[in-house]
Enzyme design. Structure first.
Site, PDB file in Angstrom:
ATOM      1  N   ASP A  68     -10.459  -3.312 -26.494  1.00 39.35           N
ATOM      2  CA  ASP A  68      -9.185  -2.598 -26.557  1.00 39.35           C
ATOM      3  C   ASP A  68      -8.012  -3.550 -26.790  1.00 39.35           C
ATOM      4  O   ASP A  68      -7.161  -3.312 -27.651  1.00 39.35           O
ATOM      5  CB  ASP A  68      -8.985  -1.766 -25.287  1.00 39.35           C
ATOM      6  CG  ASP A  68      -9.394  -2.511 -24.018  1.00 39.35           C
ATOM      7  OD1 ASP A  68      -9.591  -3.749 -24.066  1.00 39.35           O
ATOM      8  OD2 ASP A  68      -9.540  -1.863 -22.967  1.00 39.35           O
ATOM      9  N   ASP A 103     -15.769   8.519 -16.601  1.00 37.38           N
ATOM     10  CA  ASP A 103     -15.252   8.942 -15.296  1.00 37.38           C
ATOM     11  C   ASP A 103     -13.804   9.397 -15.349  1.00 37.38           C
ATOM     12  O   ASP A 103     -13.243   9.759 -14.305  1.00 37.38           O
ATOM     13  CB  ASP A 103     -15.375   7.792 -14.297  1.00 37.38           C
ATOM     14  CG  ASP A 103     -14.554   6.576 -14.721  1.00 37.38           C
ATOM     15  OD1 ASP A 103     -14.822   6.050 -15.816  1.00 37.38           O
ATOM     16  OD2 ASP A 103     -13.658   6.154 -13.975  1.00 37.38           O
ATOM     17  N   ASP A 116     -24.792   6.350 -24.987  1.00 37.76           N
ATOM     18  CA  ASP A 116     -25.557   5.145 -25.278  1.00 37.76           C
ATOM     19  C   ASP A 116     -26.786   5.018 -24.372  1.00 37.76           C
ATOM     20  O   ASP A 116     -27.538   4.053 -24.503  1.00 37.76           O
ATOM     21  CB  ASP A 116     -24.680   3.901 -25.119  1.00 37.76           C
ATOM     22  CG  ASP A 116     -24.333   3.274 -26.458  1.00 37.76           C
ATOM     23  OD1 ASP A 116     -24.736   3.823 -27.495  1.00 37.76           O
ATOM     24  OD2 ASP A 116     -23.653   2.233 -26.470  1.00 37.76           O
ATOM     25  N   ASP A 122     -13.221   7.287 -20.993  1.00 32.46           N
ATOM     26  CA  ASP A 122     -14.398   6.772 -20.310  1.00 32.46           C
ATOM     27  C   ASP A 122     -15.069   7.902 -19.553  1.00 32.46           C
ATOM     28  O   ASP A 122     -14.449   8.942 -19.263  1.00 32.46           O
ATOM     29  CB  ASP A 122     -14.012   5.648 -19.345  1.00 32.46           C
ATOM     30  CG  ASP A 122     -13.802   4.321 -20.066  1.00 32.46           C
ATOM     31  OD1 ASP A 122     -14.126   4.229 -21.267  1.00 32.46           O
ATOM     32  OD2 ASP A 122     -13.312   3.374 -19.418  1.00 32.46           O
TER      33      ASP A 122
END
Length: 607
Positions: free
Chosen positions: A254, A165, A116, A163
């Site tokens: 979520d 990380d 993004d 994600d």
């Protein structure tokens, strides 16, 4: 750890029931005989909230036995899988290890990098590592919109969501895919754990979310109410499409998506095995940003028609389990309220209960102690009282934000939690005004009581005031401990570009074998080399020899600090998998498996 079998003992369950019954009896006693003042009413409300929280906690962890996968049917074709890595503004040394781990997963799958941030270097890295790259013309609905955009592009039956990380272990897909042999399973969630064990939320080897991921989520699993936690999960594409995709009306997409999936009749499963490790917030500021977003998102859900108490299709136990997760965000408000009650009693002398102070103290302490013992026993010691009360104090601003969001309507922007480098200069964390005010009030009220007892100030004294002073002393100690943690130099802004390691690797420089201490995917220290500006390093990794070019940035103690030249994506990916493998195996999440897909190869590019 592989296949953890955890069951709640009958003794622990009996203790949990006893604790709830005693706390209910205590609240009924307080309600019927001991409410003489505004302070008493306020205290009773806070005690009732605590009893409700205890009951919901006992319900949540009542049975933590794992749900076993069915396993694939004989002759069934393998499901098509796409691994989606969501990224926005993370630096390359946060994102690189995740993409490197994702592309090396088995079985066969596609890896998609959903950028993004529309960054050229991310496109270049994805292409070099064999991943698909996609961006979009706008950033509407943040992460949820990013995922929904990808769902329209991928040709897969399952999507694994990571994600930027969260680095997966080699067995991530192999351990989670068997659950999808059950056609009603929409989601398999795994625990979140972290490589940076010196983060703000770590206390020793455990962190602020350990209790949730290793006790509460397994308990929710038995009520068919385990929920998606944004990363380290696999979802069925058809299930997502059946509920309109990833939910966009809450910043906790979520949690809301899970409620909709369960309401539509899909099953969710929690696989209690660490299969990914990420980066926990390193500073209090980032911790607050993350928790405020989670709390505010839960309040958005409670204000909507998806409120689990009224949302269609949920079972009674699912309603209780999902509601419990939302109500927990008010624990910080309860902590602040208890300080306010103690201050009011200390200053005004108005008794909070119409009962003998000693009887009240014994009854209250018995109820509290029994509740704490039950929570610790039901969670096999995962619940620890001192870290729990300190982090409740640290979450006072979170609780206030949640209360404000519940009462006041309005749109909420998605706030990204920064990972990796969070500042150029190391500066101590800023203490929120609510903690400063609470601490000042507690200390000041305690000092007033002390001076009154010494005869230096006029004002009411007595057993109730003395009891309030004792409570204030404890509260002040907790609040000061929380403030000290915020201000501690260990949790100042992080200037480092990547997770730190100290992995020693043999390295050949020219015709000489030396020792290289790799501290990150950006470089490390070469021990006793011949000084030069540019080094061609042949590092012996778990996957064979990789050739990396690095530049000297300084010398100290017989070692040369080296920063790797930019790019070199395949080489640094192999190095990243080597560095992270040790961390990923720390909880046996790797199960002894290595990535292995490039073992023995020499990865080279021209210097």
């Amino acid at each position: 750890m592989r296949g953890r079998v955890v069951s709640t003992s009958r003794r622990a369950q009996v203790l949990g029931i006893l604790a709830v019954v005693v706390n209910l009896a205590y609240v009924l006693w307080r309600l019927t005989t001991t409410v003489p003042s505004p302070a008493g009413v306020g205290l009773l409300v806070l005690e009732a909230y605590g009893t409700l929280g205890l009951a919901l906690f006992v319900f949540s962890v009542w049975d933590r036995r794992p749900v076993r996968p069915m396993g694939p049917a004989a002759g069934a074709p393998p499901l098509r899988v796409a691994v989606l890595v969501c990224t926005f503004d993370e630096e390359e040394n946060v994102l690189l290890p995740t993409v490197a781990g994702a592309v090396a997963l088995t079985p066969v799958h596609e890896t998609w990098v959903l950028d993004d941030g529309d960054r050229p270097w991310v496109r270049e890295m994805a292409a070099a590592l064999g991943a698909r790259y996609v961006t979009r013309p706008n950033r509407h609905h943040a992460k949820a919109g990013n995922l929904n955009h990808a769902l329209a592009l991928v040709n897969a039956e399952l999507v694994a969501v990571l994600d930027a990380d969260h680095v997966p272990s080699a067995g991530f897909l192999e351990r989670t895919l068997p659950y999808f042999a059950d056609p009603t399973v929409a989601l398999v969630q795994t625990p979140q754990d972290f490589t940076n064990r010196t983060s703000f939320e770590h206390v020793g080897d455990e962190h602020d979310e350990t209790l949730f991921y290793r006790a509460i989520q397994p308990g929710k699993n038995r009520w068919r109410a385990a929920f998606w936690c944004g990363t380290s999960a696999v979802l069925r594409v058809d299930a997502l499409r059946s509920v309109g995709g990833v939910a966009t009306s809450s910043v906790t997409e979520d949690y809301l998506t899970t409620i909709r999936l369960c309401g539509a009749g899909w099953r969710t499963v929690y696989h209690d095995e660490v299969l990914c490790r990420g980066l926990a917030p390193g500073t209090y500021r980032e911790y607050l940003v993350q928790r405020r977003r989670w709390a505010a998102g839960a309040m958005q859900v409670l204000r909507s028609r998806d409120n689990p108490l009224v949302a269609p299709g949920l079972s009674p136990t699912q309603r209780v389990a999902f509601t419990a997760s939302a109500l927990g965000w008010f624990d910080g408000v309860r902590t602040l309220g208890l300080v306010a009650v103690a201050v009011m009693v200390a200053i005004t002398g108005s008794p909070p209960v119409d009962a003998d102070p000693m009887v009240f103290a014994v009854a209250a302490c018995t109820a509290i102690a029994l509740g704490q013992a039950a929570m610790a026993t039901l969670t096999d010691g995962r619940f620890r009282i001192l870290p729990a009360v300190v982090f409740d104090a640290l979450r006072i601003p979170v609780g206030l934000a949640a209360l404000r969001r519940l009462v006041l309507p309005g749109d909420l922007a998605f706030a990204v939690t920064r990972k990796g480098r969070t500042g150029v200069e190391r500066s101590a964390g800023r203490v929120p005004r609510s903690l400063v005010v609470a601490t000042a009030a507690a200390v000041s009220a305690w000092m007033v009581v002390l001076l009154r007892n010494l005869g230096l100030l006029p004002g009411p004294t007595g057993p109730h005031v003395t009891l309030a002073a004792v409570v204030l002393l404890v509260q002040a100690g907790v609040l000061l401990t929380a403030i000290e943690r915020i201000r501690h130099p260990s949790f100042a802004n992080d200037r480092r570009r990547a997770q730190r390691f100290d992995r020693g690797l043999p390295v050949r420089v020219g015709n000489s074998w030396l020792h290289f201490v790799c501290t990150s995917t950006t470089g490390g220290r070469l021990v006793h080399p011949i000084p030069r500006d540019l080094y061609e390093l042949h590092l012996l990794t778990d996957e064979g020899v990789v050739r990396i070019v690095g530049r000297s940035t300084g010398t100290a103690g017989g070692s040369v600090s080296i920063d790797f030249e930019s790019g070199q994506w395949p080489q640094r990916a192999a190095l990243a998998r080597t560095l992270y493998r040790t961390a990923l195996r720390a909880d046996e999440g790797d199960g002894g498996h290595g990535y292995g897909s490039e073992r023995g190869r020499v990865l080279e590019t021209p210097a």
